[in-house]
Enzyme design. Sequence first.
Site, PDB file in Angstrom:
ATOM      1  N   HIS A 267       0.953  -1.270   0.006  1.00 23.05           N
ATOM      2  CA  HIS A 267      -0.123   0.011   0.051  1.00 23.05           C
ATOM      3  C   HIS A 267       0.932   1.326  -0.150  1.00 23.05           C
ATOM      4  CE1 HIS A 267      -3.698   2.281   0.630  1.00 23.05           C
ATOM      5  NE2 HIS A 267      -3.753   2.012   1.730  1.00 23.05           N
ATOM      6  N   HIS A 306      -2.283  -2.216  -9.726  1.00 22.11           N
ATOM      7  CA  HIS A 306      -3.519  -1.743  -8.774  1.00 22.11           C
ATOM      8  C   HIS A 306      -4.639  -2.511  -8.812  1.00 22.11           C
ATOM      9  CE1 HIS A 306      -6.086   1.205  -6.913  1.00 22.11           C
ATOM     10  NE2 HIS A 306      -4.871   1.830  -6.606  1.00 22.11           N
ATOM     11  N   ASP A 362       3.082   5.317  -6.620  1.00 19.85           N
ATOM     12  CA  ASP A 362       4.160   5.307  -5.861  1.00 19.85           C
ATOM     13  C   ASP A 362       5.376   5.203  -6.840  1.00 19.85           C
ATOM     14  OD1 ASP A 362       3.089   5.632  -3.316  1.00 19.85           O
ATOM     15  OD2 ASP A 362       2.196   3.551  -3.798  1.00 19.85           O
TER      16      ASP A 362
HETATM   17  N1  CMC Z   1       4.999  -6.971 -10.526  1.00 17.72           N
HETATM   18  C1  CMC Z   1       4.837  -8.204 -11.012  1.00 17.72           C
HETATM   19  N2  CMC Z   1       3.495  -8.692 -10.968  1.00 17.72           N
HETATM   20  C2  CMC Z   1       2.501  -8.253 -10.408  1.00 17.72           C
HETATM   21  C3  CMC Z   1       2.514  -7.097  -9.875  1.00 17.72           C
HETATM   22  C4  CMC Z   1       3.781  -6.185  -9.881  1.00 17.72           C
HETATM   23  N3  CMC Z   1       3.857  -5.006  -9.134  1.00 17.72           N
HETATM   24  N4  CMC Z   1       1.198  -6.683  -9.328  1.00 17.72           N
HETATM   25  C5  CMC Z   1       0.622  -7.575  -9.644  1.00 17.72           C
HETATM   26  N5  CMC Z   1       1.245  -8.742 -10.369  1.00 17.72           N
HETATM   27  C6  CMC Z   1       0.660 -10.048 -11.094  1.00 17.72           C
HETATM   28  C7  CMC Z   1       0.477 -11.016  -9.852  1.00 17.72           C
HETATM   29  O1  CMC Z   1       1.538 -11.715  -9.560  1.00 17.72           O
HETATM   30  C8  CMC Z   1      -0.846 -11.700 -10.366  1.00 17.72           C
HETATM   31  O2  CMC Z   1      -0.347 -12.442 -11.386  1.00 17.72           O
HETATM   32  P1  CMC Z   1      -0.885 -14.038 -11.745  1.00 17.72           P
HETATM   33  O3  CMC Z   1      -2.129 -13.568 -12.219  1.00 17.72           O
HETATM   34  O4  CMC Z   1      -0.054 -14.566 -12.716  1.00 17.72           O
HETATM   35  O5  CMC Z   1      -0.844 -14.662 -10.335  1.00 17.72           O
HETATM   36  C9  CMC Z   1      -1.612 -10.351 -11.098  1.00 17.72           C
HETATM   37  O6  CMC Z   1      -0.634  -9.599 -11.434  1.00 17.72           O
HETATM   38  C10 CMC Z   1      -2.761 -10.019 -10.403  1.00 17.72           C
HETATM   39  O7  CMC Z   1      -1.985  -9.484  -8.815  1.00 17.72           O
HETATM   40  P2  CMC Z   1      -2.662  -9.406  -7.840  1.00 17.72           P
HETATM   41  O8  CMC Z   1      -1.722  -9.651  -6.590  1.00 17.72           O
HETATM   42  O9  CMC Z   1      -4.078 -10.689  -7.644  1.00 17.72           O
HETATM   43  O10 CMC Z   1      -3.555  -8.078  -7.679  1.00 17.72           O
HETATM   44  P3  CMC Z   1      -4.161  -7.355  -6.574  1.00 17.72           P
HETATM   45  O11 CMC Z   1      -5.307  -6.484  -6.963  1.00 17.72           O
HETATM   46  O12 CMC Z   1      -4.560  -8.183  -5.404  1.00 17.72           O
HETATM   47  O13 CMC Z   1      -2.983  -6.480  -5.950  1.00 17.72           O
HETATM   48  C11 CMC Z   1      -1.476  -4.608  -5.699  1.00 17.72           C
HETATM   49  C12 CMC Z   1      -2.750  -5.041  -6.226  1.00 17.72           C
HETATM   50  C13 CMC Z   1      -1.270  -3.221  -5.912  1.00 17.72           C
HETATM   51  C14 CMC Z   1      -1.341  -5.177  -4.180  1.00 17.72           C
HETATM   52  C15 CMC Z   1      -0.277  -5.313  -6.553  1.00 17.72           C
HETATM   53  O14 CMC Z   1      -0.251  -4.916  -7.919  1.00 17.72           O
HETATM   54  C16 CMC Z   1       1.236  -4.910  -6.378  1.00 17.72           C
HETATM   55  O15 CMC Z   1       1.524  -5.746  -5.247  1.00 17.72           O
HETATM   56  N6  CMC Z   1       1.857  -4.080  -6.641  1.00 17.72           N
HETATM   57  C17 CMC Z   1       2.879  -3.737  -6.113  1.00 17.72           C
HETATM   58  C18 CMC Z   1       2.937  -2.981  -4.970  1.00 17.72           C
HETATM   59  C19 CMC Z   1       2.606  -1.358  -5.096  1.00 17.72           C
HETATM   60  O16 CMC Z   1       3.146  -0.909  -6.119  1.00 17.72           O
HETATM   61  N7  CMC Z   1       1.428  -0.924  -4.401  1.00 17.72           N
HETATM   62  C20 CMC Z   1       1.126   0.384  -4.322  1.00 17.72           C
HETATM   63  C21 CMC Z   1      -0.241   0.471  -4.915  1.00 17.72           C
HETATM   64  S1  CMC Z   1      -0.918   1.895  -5.560  1.00 17.72           S
HETATM   65  C22 CMC Z   1      -1.174   2.925  -3.966  1.00 17.72           C
HETATM   66  C23 CMC Z   1      -1.493   2.514  -2.978  1.00 17.72           C
HETATM   67  O17 CMC Z   1      -2.501   1.571  -2.865  1.00 17.72           O
HETATM   68  O18 CMC Z   1      -1.099   2.766  -1.621  1.00 17.72           O
END
Ligand code: CMC
Length: 433
Positions: A267, A306, A362
């Site tokens: 986050h 996201h 971010d």
């Molecule tokens: N790098 C590589 N792969 C990713 C990433 C990433 N940053 N984000 C998602 N994926 C992949 C994930 O492995 C999954 O792949 P598969 O379907 O093969 O298993 C797919 O994309 C869907 O990901 P998810 O984790 O199910 O998606 P989510 O909606 O639960 O997670 C998230 C959203 C923001 C937690 C995630 O994209 C992430 O961890 N991003 C990196 C951390 C980040 O930048 N966070 C800041 C978010 S914006 C500001 C805020 O909210 O504070």
Amino acid sequence: MSDTITVTDNRTGKTYELPITDGTVRAAEFRQIKTSADDFGLMVYDPAFKNTASCRSAITLIDGEKGILRYRGYPIEQLAEKSTFLEVAYLLLNGELPTKEEHDDWVNEVTHHTYIHEFLTRAMEGFKYDAHPMAMMVSFLGALSTFYKEAKNVRDAAVRREHIIKIIAKMPTLAAWCYRHATGRPYIYPDNSLSYTGNFLNMLFRMAEPKYEPHPVLERTLDVLFILHADHEQNCSANAARAVGSAETDPYCSLAAAAAALYGPLHGGANEAVLRMLRRIGSVKNIPDFIKGCKAGEHRLMGFGHRVYKNYDPRARVIKGLAHQVFTFTGRNPLLDIALELEKIALNDEYFVKRKLYPNVDFYSGLIYQSMGFPVEMFPVLFAIPRAAGWLSQWQEMLTDKEQRIARPRQIYTGSDVRDYVEMADRGKGSAS
Ligand code: CMC
């Protein structure tokens, strides 16, 4: 055509007609679908709330497919260009932009609540020199509750307003003093003649000069960053503020919970994680290996992806433009080249394209913060200051929503069936009997 959905339960052959309102079916409607009179009824299962609306809200709109973000209907790009953070905070909390008089009163009130109780400086001394400032912020938000016992009267609109002002006013003071503590410098008291961000810069960076003059480029940059971070509808920390606040916990402790949620690297802690990632990559030539690791699931490309945006995060676009402006003043951040190349490669790579992973807020913000002289540990704190306005807006909306009750999800129990207590001497013998 009626706004309903017809559901046939193939276990019983019975058919039900459920109303659809605002593209949503009320989960409670499913409870009437039963196999027998003593059946509890159907529930919906949605770990991590991937497809569940937990509230009705008039504060912030995100259209994740189109990459749109609006506060109270106003596009984020217009607010970033024309507004100030304190005006945006007023808008989020009250629903409308303030008139000149309302604006001046609001700024005046916030400006005159920036001091914090001296006892808190002693609490500050209790932390180790290398304590993470975000963990300190979480603690101080909770600690403020001990100074304002009346804040627990959360059903009283006047009490709520008083403490909303106090929190927005004191966040920069707490944040700046956490930084001063970590750097071993004396605390600087607020200067009420400066703007919200000008005063924050004063409390962070003033040394021996009798009057701190914030640089207008840095003051405005920080203000725009604060506008962009002010709210983001039902994210993890807003949900924490609402969930904890739904127990009628006072706003200080509710916001401590929200700040704790924001601290996590998935986050608001992501801005810190992005900077560490860019440093670890170290050079453009190491990017292909890093991307390979992302695709193999070894690590994430921090600052990408996201839950809601399946398009370019509009905040990231504004921040990218802002970064170029700031660097003409502070000097180009050498990590920018790595970030730009990472973005270029990721936006064209099938792994990221297929999963609709784009830069989020971010990805570039940390580069600006670093160029402005902030240590990486301060990045999530810089996110928390403006987000307090969003948390308080969400918290207040929850409290005044007649449909809301204490947040209390259900579960699917997967544990043991009933069994008899096993004496210690009889345990670990294979069979419990
Ligand atoms: N790098 C590589 N792969 C990713 C990433 C990433 N940053 N984000 C998602 N994926 C992949 C994930 O492995 C999954 O792949 P598969 O379907 O093969 O298993 C797919 O994309 C869907 O990901 P998810 O984790 O199910 O998606 P989510 O909606 O639960 O997670 C998230 C959203 C923001 C937690 C995630 O994209 C992430 O961890 N991003 C990196 C951390 C980040 O930048 N966070 C800041 C978010 S914006 C500001 C805020 O909210 O504070």
